[in-house]
Design a protein around this motif. Structure first.
Motif, PDB file in Angstrom:
ATOM      1  N   LEU A   1      27.195  -4.189  -4.324  1.00 41.95           N
ATOM      2  CA  LEU A   1      27.733  -3.850  -5.640  1.00 41.95           C
ATOM      3  C   LEU A   1      29.067  -4.572  -5.829  1.00 41.95           C
ATOM      4  O   LEU A   1      29.925  -4.561  -4.937  1.00 41.95           O
ATOM      5  N   VAL A   2      29.232  -5.194  -6.997  1.00 38.14           N
ATOM      6  CA  VAL A   2      30.388  -6.038  -7.286  1.00 38.14           C
ATOM      7  C   VAL A   2      31.082  -5.493  -8.539  1.00 38.14           C
ATOM      8  O   VAL A   2      30.419  -5.101  -9.507  1.00 38.14           O
ATOM      9  N   PHE A   3      32.433  -5.491  -8.517  1.00 38.41           N
ATOM     10  CA  PHE A   3      33.236  -5.068  -9.667  1.00 38.41           C
ATOM     11  C   PHE A   3      34.001  -6.264 -10.193  1.00 38.41           C
ATOM     12  O   PHE A   3      34.693  -6.964  -9.445  1.00 38.41           O
ATOM     13  N   CYS A   4      33.861  -6.553 -11.515  1.00 36.69           N
ATOM     14  CA  CYS A   4      34.504  -7.704 -12.153  1.00 36.69           C
ATOM     15  C   CYS A   4      35.235  -7.252 -13.405  1.00 36.69           C
ATOM     16  O   CYS A   4      34.854  -6.258 -14.043  1.00 36.69           O
ATOM     17  N   ASP A   5      36.259  -8.021 -13.793  1.00 32.33           N
ATOM     18  CA  ASP A   5      36.906  -7.768 -15.089  1.00 32.33           C
ATOM     19  C   ASP A   5      36.471  -8.837 -16.088  1.00 32.33           C
ATOM     20  O   ASP A   5      37.282  -9.442 -16.785  1.00 32.33           O
ATOM     21  N   THR A   6      35.157  -9.060 -16.120  1.00 33.45           N
ATOM     22  CA  THR A   6      34.551 -10.037 -17.021  1.00 33.45           C
ATOM     23  C   THR A   6      33.342  -9.408 -17.696  1.00 33.45           C
ATOM     24  O   THR A   6      32.942  -8.282 -17.372  1.00 33.45           O
ATOM     25  N   GLU A   7      32.731 -10.172 -18.598  1.00 38.65           N
ATOM     26  CA  GLU A   7      31.478  -9.736 -19.197  1.00 38.65           C
ATOM     27  C   GLU A   7      30.361  -9.762 -18.159  1.00 38.65           C
ATOM     28  O   GLU A   7      30.458 -10.445 -17.127  1.00 38.65           O
ATOM     29  N   GLY A   8      29.276  -9.050 -18.454  1.00 35.00           N
ATOM     30  CA  GLY A   8      28.184  -8.925 -17.499  1.00 35.00           C
ATOM     31  C   GLY A   8      27.584 -10.247 -17.094  1.00 35.00           C
ATOM     32  O   GLY A   8      27.272 -10.478 -15.925  1.00 35.00           O
ATOM     33  N   GLU A   9      27.429 -11.166 -18.059  1.00 37.84           N
ATOM     34  CA  GLU A   9      26.799 -12.449 -17.758  1.00 37.84           C
ATOM     35  C   GLU A   9      27.660 -13.320 -16.859  1.00 37.84           C
ATOM     36  O   GLU A   9      27.168 -14.264 -16.237  1.00 37.84           O
ATOM     37  N   SER A  10      28.971 -13.040 -16.779  1.00 33.54           N
ATOM     38  CA  SER A  10      29.892 -13.875 -16.005  1.00 33.54           C
ATOM     39  C   SER A  10      30.239 -13.290 -14.646  1.00 33.54           C
ATOM     40  O   SER A  10      30.839 -13.975 -13.812  1.00 33.54           O
ATOM     41  N   CYS A  11      29.902 -12.048 -14.404  1.00 34.41           N
ATOM     42  CA  CYS A  11      30.254 -11.403 -13.135  1.00 34.41           C
ATOM     43  C   CYS A  11      29.463 -12.029 -11.996  1.00 34.41           C
ATOM     44  O   CYS A  11      28.246 -12.224 -12.097  1.00 34.41           O
ATOM     45  N   SER A  12      30.162 -12.354 -10.900  1.00 35.45           N
ATOM     46  CA  SER A  12      29.531 -13.027  -9.769  1.00 35.45           C
ATOM     47  C   SER A  12      29.995 -12.399  -8.465  1.00 35.45           C
ATOM     48  O   SER A  12      31.161 -11.990  -8.341  1.00 35.45           O
ATOM     49  N   HIS A  13      29.090 -12.389  -7.491  1.00 32.14           N
ATOM     50  CA  HIS A  13      29.438 -11.865  -6.169  1.00 32.14           C
ATOM     51  C   HIS A  13      30.228 -12.873  -5.341  1.00 32.14           C
ATOM     52  O   HIS A  13      30.827 -12.515  -4.333  1.00 32.14           O
ATOM     53  N   SER A  14      30.230 -14.142  -5.760  1.00 32.41           N
ATOM     54  CA  SER A  14      30.794 -15.193  -4.931  1.00 32.41           C
ATOM     55  C   SER A  14      32.191 -15.633  -5.353  1.00 32.41           C
ATOM     56  O   SER A  14      32.931 -16.184  -4.540  1.00 32.41           O
ATOM     57  N   SER A  15      32.577 -15.404  -6.603  1.00 27.27           N
ATOM     58  CA  SER A  15      33.903 -15.829  -7.048  1.00 27.27           C
ATOM     59  C   SER A  15      34.313 -15.021  -8.264  1.00 27.27           C
ATOM     60  O   SER A  15      33.469 -14.556  -9.035  1.00 27.27           O
ATOM     61  N   GLY A  16      35.621 -14.852  -8.431  1.00 23.32           N
ATOM     62  CA  GLY A  16      36.150 -14.215  -9.619  1.00 23.32           C
ATOM     63  C   GLY A  16      36.006 -12.707  -9.664  1.00 23.32           C
ATOM     64  O   GLY A  16      36.411 -12.078 -10.641  1.00 23.32           O
ATOM     65  N   PHE A  17      35.455 -12.101  -8.630  1.00 23.89           N
ATOM     66  CA  PHE A  17      35.287 -10.643  -8.638  1.00 23.89           C
ATOM     67  C   PHE A  17      36.587  -9.968  -8.191  1.00 23.89           C
ATOM     68  O   PHE A  17      37.463 -10.581  -7.561  1.00 23.89           O
ATOM     69  N   ILE A  18      36.684  -8.679  -8.508  1.00 23.72           N
ATOM     70  CA  ILE A  18      37.850  -7.900  -8.083  1.00 23.72           C
ATOM     71  C   ILE A  18      37.595  -7.249  -6.726  1.00 23.72           C
ATOM     72  O   ILE A  18      38.435  -7.285  -5.821  1.00 23.72           O
ATOM     73  N   GLU A  19      36.423  -6.665  -6.578  1.00 26.24           N
ATOM     74  CA  GLU A  19      36.094  -5.995  -5.323  1.00 26.24           C
ATOM     75  C   GLU A  19      34.577  -5.930  -5.196  1.00 26.24           C
ATOM     76  O   GLU A  19      33.863  -5.953  -6.205  1.00 26.24           O
ATOM     77  N   ARG A  20      34.089  -5.851  -3.959  1.00 27.29           N
ATOM     78  CA  ARG A  20      32.650  -5.709  -3.742  1.00 27.29           C
ATOM     79  C   ARG A  20      32.424  -4.861  -2.502  1.00 27.29           C
ATOM     80  O   ARG A  20      33.236  -4.865  -1.565  1.00 27.29           O
ATOM     81  N   ILE A  21      31.317  -4.115  -2.503  1.00 23.76           N
ATOM     82  CA  ILE A  21      30.985  -3.242  -1.378  1.00 23.76           C
ATOM     83  C   ILE A  21      29.500  -3.382  -1.046  1.00 23.76           C
ATOM     84  O   ILE A  21      28.681  -3.708  -1.907  1.00 23.76           O
ATOM     85  N   SER A  22      29.172  -3.130   0.206  1.00 28.92           N
ATOM     86  CA  SER A  22      27.781  -3.153   0.660  1.00 28.92           C
ATOM     87  C   SER A  22      27.638  -2.188   1.815  1.00 28.92           C
ATOM     88  O   SER A  22      28.612  -1.555   2.245  1.00 28.92           O
ATOM     89  N   ASP A  23      26.425  -2.043   2.353  1.00 29.09           N
ATOM     90  CA  ASP A  23      26.105  -1.110   3.427  1.00 29.09           C
ATOM     91  C   ASP A  23      25.946   0.296   2.831  1.00 29.09           C
ATOM     92  O   ASP A  23      25.566   0.430   1.670  1.00 29.09           O
ATOM     93  N   GLU A  24      26.252   1.330   3.599  1.00 38.30           N
ATOM     94  CA  GLU A  24      26.130   2.719   3.128  1.00 38.30           C
ATOM     95  C   GLU A  24      27.536   3.241   2.830  1.00 38.30           C
ATOM     96  O   GLU A  24      28.278   3.648   3.737  1.00 38.30           O
ATOM     97  N   ILE A  25      27.929   3.193   1.567  1.00 37.74           N
ATOM     98  CA  ILE A  25      29.260   3.612   1.142  1.00 37.74           C
ATOM     99  C   ILE A  25      29.127   4.806   0.209  1.00 37.74           C
ATOM    100  O   ILE A  25      28.510   4.709  -0.856  1.00 37.74           O
TER     101      ILE A  25
END
Length: 581
Positions: free
Chosen positions: A511-535
């Motif tokens: 799961l990735v959190f971005c301060d952009t529109e949905g079409e521009s949100c990326s897991h690889s660049s420009g994101f604010i924070e991202r999480i994976s595994d069992e959180i």
């Protein structure tokens, strides 16, 4: 004279060395070293040693790049050319050329011709009949065709009434015209995918002459029956479904979900529902016909596991701006119901009346734009709104099941086409923003990607509902976007949770959190924070330093392979607190 064994051997050796001018038993000098003798034969191979202990598994490498799309298949083509009366054909005829469209231009070019056959006319039919034989059409070609199976009879329509002998030119199918009455069957050799086609020439010979025409086959299906599974029995969680008497699972399915289509050979089958290696129930045997589409449903009947079998219509064409819907009553303990639907509550009209438990309506084509559904159970009303527009999308074909979850009637929408997405409609829910608190922010909510986010009551951090990502496959994403106006500086906050494949050398799923529109949100660049595994539910804050419009996106993504956990993310409890810390 007799010698003992040792003495005899010694004399033999002495005789062998006699040419060396030395006496056995006397003092001798070491002679010169003789030449090296030839190498002896290699001895037998020794027994192999025991295998060493296996080394530790290496860490997973990063996903490789997607391969290039394969080349489209080539079509076979046929071209015909009239032959004037003469040396080749006394009464004229037609030259029929066949080949493969190597340059994919839709025309059989001269260098693509593999073979040519001349078909000559017989005696001019007009000399024997009022008019020469002519083909007016071919009927029966609009039926569904299956690889390896003979079609129903197809008829060559002519202007004559007498016997008609048919022959065919073309590759990719076998023909049977033995009836001699102008009918034939066709047995395609292989599946024909969309964009591919086969061309054939049919030659009709009758007492009034010879006639030739072409026809095309552009669809041949796999010779199977298609089966879908729906699990609505709350008394069992994740289960395996297998053919009765086998242990190999055709599919694994969780409560309130669907799987399929699964391809099986046509035949008579029953299925076992297996929970924790124990058969929980078995369906009645049923016939699954060639090309048929079926849904096997597990549901609760007076608290016990029961099954129903539905035959689905996924073939009949739909009119524009409609979707196909069938309603099924599987809500245990709820009496007969009526169902109302429309764009909103004010425009809703009854589409199902007096539907009994365990019964299903016929499939009905309904105008698109449905945003409100209501179940009327003896005057008790359950409203369902705020669901995705893809639930009842244009061109969708769906089964809608009323079923019990958490003591309340929910609606599970199973999609039978690619036009819509499966969904669970929860009673009493107004909008997606309400479920996550975004309504307090007066926020606009969008959702997209390969599957839309939807509301759920399975896990929450606050209130009764949260939002969760849609069901997606490898290399797909599902995102939700929130836009709101901050009238002053402050702190935007939310809760989020994820159950996914853990991060390794790269960010696989999560799961990735971005301060952009949905079409521009990326897991690889420009994101604010991202999480994976069992959180588990975790609070995140974002400081807004100036007043203005702000857009935030949460994106769940999957890489090309591998899955762990529930394979989804959740958000809840969106808030804005004026003032910076």
């Amino acid at each position: 004279m007799k010698f003992g064994t040792k003495q005899g051997i010694r004399l033999l050796i002495c005789a062998m060395f006699a040419a060396g001018a030395v006496a056995c038993g006397g003092e001798v000098e070491q002679g010169a070293t003789g030449p090296e003798g030839p190498a002896g034969e290699q001895g037998p191979q020794g027994e192999p040693g025991e295998d060493g202990a296996p080394g530790a598994d290496g860490e997973d490498g990063e996903d490789g790049q997607d391969g290039e799309d394969g080349v489209d298949g080539l079509n076979s083509l046929i071209a015909t050319e009239a032959i004037e009366p003469g040396a080749v054909c006394a009464n004229g005829g037609v030259a029929i050329s066949t080949g493969v469209d190597a340059n994919a231009n839709g025309t059989l070019d001269e260098d693509e011709i593999a073979s040519t056959e001349n078909v000559c006319n017989g005696v001019d039919g007009s000399l024997l009949c009022d008019e020469a034989l002519a083909i007016s059409g071919i009927t029966g070609l609009d039926q569904r065709l299956f690889a390896g199976y003979a079609s129903d009879p197809i008829t060559v329509e002519t202007n004559g009434d007498g016997a008609l002998n048919l022959s065919f030119i073309g590759q990719g199918a076998e023909f049977d015209a033995s009836a001699g009455d102008g009918t034939f069957t066709i047995t395609p050799e292989a599946i024909i995918e969309e964009g591919e086609s086969l061309q054939f020439v049919v030659i009709a010979n009758g007492e009034c002459g010879t006639a030739v025409t072409n026809f095309i086959i552009d669809a041949v299906e796999a010779p199977v029956a298609n089966i879908r599974l729906v699990h609505l029995f709350e008394g069992a969680g994740e289960v395996d479904v297998a053919l009765t008497g086998t242990t190999d699972a055709l599919a694994t399915i969780d409560f309130a979900s669907a799987e399929g289509p699964l391809e099986v050979d046509p035949g008579n089958y029953s299925f076992d529902l297996i929970a924790e290696d124990t058969v929980a129930g078995t369906t009645d045997p049923a016939d699954f016909a060639l090309g048929g589409s079926y849904t096997v449903v597990a549901y609760s009947n007076a608290g016990a596991l029961d099954f129903m079998l539905l035959e689905d219509d996924v073939v009949s064409p739909l009119a524009d701006d409609t979707f196909r819907l069938r309603a099924i009553h599987a809500a245990d303990g709820v009496g007969n119901v009526a169902i109302n639907a429309g764009a909103d509550e004010a425009s809703a009209a009854e589409i199902v009346a007096d539907l009994a438990f365990g019964a299903a309506t016929d499939a009905t084509d309904v105008a698109t734009g449905v945003g409100f559904v209501q179940i009327d159970s003896a005057g008790t009303l359950f409203d369902y709104v705020g669901f995705s527009a893809t639930t009842f999308a244009d061109g969708a074909i769906a089964n809608a099941f009323a079923f019990m979850m958490g003591g309340e009637p929910h609606i599970f929408v199973q999609q039978l086409s690619e036009a819509g997405n499966d969904a669970i409609l929860i009673p009493g829910l107004e909008t997606l923003p309400v479920s996550i608190g975004a309504d307090v922010l007066n926020a606009t909510v969008r959702t997209g990607g390969s599957a839309e986010w939807y509301v759920t009551d399975e896990t929450v951090s606050a209130g009764d509902f949260s939002a969760t990502s849609g069901d997606i496959g490898p290399n797909q994403t599902s995102w939700i976007e929130v836009t709101f106006e901050a009238t002053e500086p402050g702190v935007f906050a939310f809760d989020w949770s994820v159950s996914s494949e853990p991060e390794g050398y790269s960010f696989y799923d999560g799961l990735v959190f971005c301060d952009t529109e949905g079409e521009s949100c990326s897991h690889s660049s420009g994101f604010i924070e991202r999480i994976s595994d069992e959180i588990d539910w975790t609070n995140v804050t974002y400081e807004i330093e100036t007043a203005g419009s702000y857009t935030f996106t949460w994106l769940y993504r999957k890489d090309i392979s591998g899955s762990d956990g529930q394979d989804r993310g959740w958000i809840d409890n969106l808030t804005f607190t004026p003032g910076l810390p």
